[in-house]
Design an enzyme around this catalytic site. Structure first.
Site, PDB file in Angstrom:
ATOM      1  CG  HIS A 159       0.551   7.445   6.807  1.00  0.00           C
ATOM      2  ND1 HIS A 159       0.312   8.704   7.278  1.00  0.00           N
ATOM      3  CD2 HIS A 159       0.107   6.585   7.764  1.00  0.00           C
ATOM      4  CE1 HIS A 159      -0.266   8.617   8.466  1.00  0.00           C
ATOM      5  NE2 HIS A 159      -0.399   7.349   8.784  1.00  0.00           N
ATOM      6  CB  CYS A 162      -3.481   7.116   7.936  1.00  0.00           C
ATOM      7  SG  CYS A 162      -3.591   7.491   9.695  1.00  0.00           S
ATOM      8  CG  ASN A 180      -0.272   8.818  12.137  1.00  0.00           C
ATOM      9  OD1 ASN A 180      -0.653   9.537  11.232  1.00  0.00           O
ATOM     10  ND2 ASN A 180      -0.686   7.577  12.304  1.00  0.00           N
TER      11      ASN A 180
END
Ligand code: ACO
Length: 322
Positions: A249, A113, A279
């Site tokens: 993020h 990520c 996500n």
């Protein structure tokens, strides 16, 4: 001294949208639980025949168009992804071929990520040292392929998509600083156990999916994101109040809110897309940036703070004058 600056942004989301309600028939969960614990309402899921390079290419073309840059001007492509089309060649090479250009370097960066921040860091260094002057930096992921659709603790969290920027050499920053970190001791907290050298055995399908100790990751993310934000601001002599937009993020609204609260930033200065995209790992920051650029929130001259945390653990940040 050369600097780098974001000349254009682009994004792509697959057509198919999956709402929280759609999970209720698959696992023991509810729309209410997902919204309350994560802030997620829906996510986009790639079509069966759609790959990471398909989405990366679409996002790249939009970023090139916004930047007013022709594909012949590109002299480096970096794709941040943990879900490449193939073991090799890299997704960056596939994107290069599909753009119809060749000769210059193209490679993937793998930092889960935090992948986009890692790729931005590398691209910025290439430009500052004269190794490149016009870089396509892409974050693209197809996490729907590594989700265990029977595991309620992970399947509701992720989505597919891509975001891209064109990073060009400039006389002024642009990218003011980038900061990347890793702590490999946490391998087992968040991983897909299957791999090439460890034997990708399709019989053990469980091993080919995301395994996550959610609480552990949550706690670690909140702690290091605050530390890295402070590191970034202090190196640049900037106060939290000087930030126009925090673009984090997008893993969990509670992590994002905690990061904003620690910086004393109101949520109306934070770009949030986790509710719409879930996500999307490496893609989440360039996707969120593109949304906020195109809807007019992010304006030229704004000071942006990017921050991300992911498997590894890896984490990173960037302070950018847009
Ligand atoms: N629906 C209903 N209940 C659920 C679900 C679900 N989808 N998922 C878990 N639960 C249950 C659990 O089983 C548990 O039940 P129990 O109390 O009976 O054991 C209860 O809900 C609480 O579970 P927790 O894991 O404590 O819930 P938490 O509030 O921590 O939320 C979450 C879980 C959303 C995963 C959170 O921990 C999180 O966001 N973690 C960080 C994720 C992240 O940032 N990842 C980094 C990037 S990913 C990458 O790099 C690839």
């Amino acid at each position: 001294m050369k600097y780098s600056s974001i000349a254009g942004t682009g994004a792509y989301l697959p057509e198919r949208v999956m709402a929280n309600k759609d999970f209720e028939a698959m696992v023991d969960t509810s729309d209410e639980w997902i919204r309350e614990r994560t802030g997620i309402k829906r996510r986009h899921i790639a079509a069966e025949d759609q790959t990471t390079s398909d989405m990366a290419l679409e996002a790249a073309l939009k970023a090139l168009q916004m930047a007013g840059v022709s594909k012949e001007d590109i002299d480096l492509i970096i794709v941040a992804t943990t879900t490449p089309d193939k073991v090799f060649p890299s997704t960056a090479c596939i994107v290069q071929r599909r753009l119809g250009v060749s000769g210059f370097a193209a490679f993937d960066v793998h930092a889960a990520c935090a992948g986009f921040i890692y790729a931005l860091d590398v691209a910025n260094r290439f430009i500052k040292t004269g190794g490149a002057s016009c870089v396509l930096v892409i974050g693209a992921e197809t996490y729907s392929r590594i989700i265990n659709w029977k595991d309620r603790s992970t399947c509701v969290l992720f989505g597919d998509g891509a975001g891209a920027i064109v990073l060009k050499a400039a006389d002024k920053p642009g990218v003011m600083s980038t900061h990347i970190h890793a702590d490999g001791r946490h391998e087992d907290s968040l991983h897909v156990p299957a791999g090439i050298s460890s034997g990708y055995d399709l019989v053990q399908r469980e091993e080919a999916f995301i395994h996550m100790k959610g609480n552990e990751v949550f706690r670690a993310a909140v702690g290091v994101l605050d530390a890295i934000a402070r590191e970034t601001l202090s190196i640049n002599g900037v106060q939290p109040g000087d930030i126009d937009w925090l673009i984090p993020h997008q893993a969990n609204l509670r992590i994002i809110s905690a990061a904003a609260k620690k910086l004393d930033l109101p949520m109306d200065r934070v770009v949030v897309t986790v509710d719409q995209h879930a996500n999307t790992s490496s893609a989440s920051i360039p996707l969120a940036l593109d949304v906020a650029v195109r809807d007019g929130r992010v304006q030229r001259g704004d000071l942006l703070l990017f921050e991300a945390f992911g498997a590894g653990f890896t984490w990173g940040s960037a302070l950018v004058r847009y």
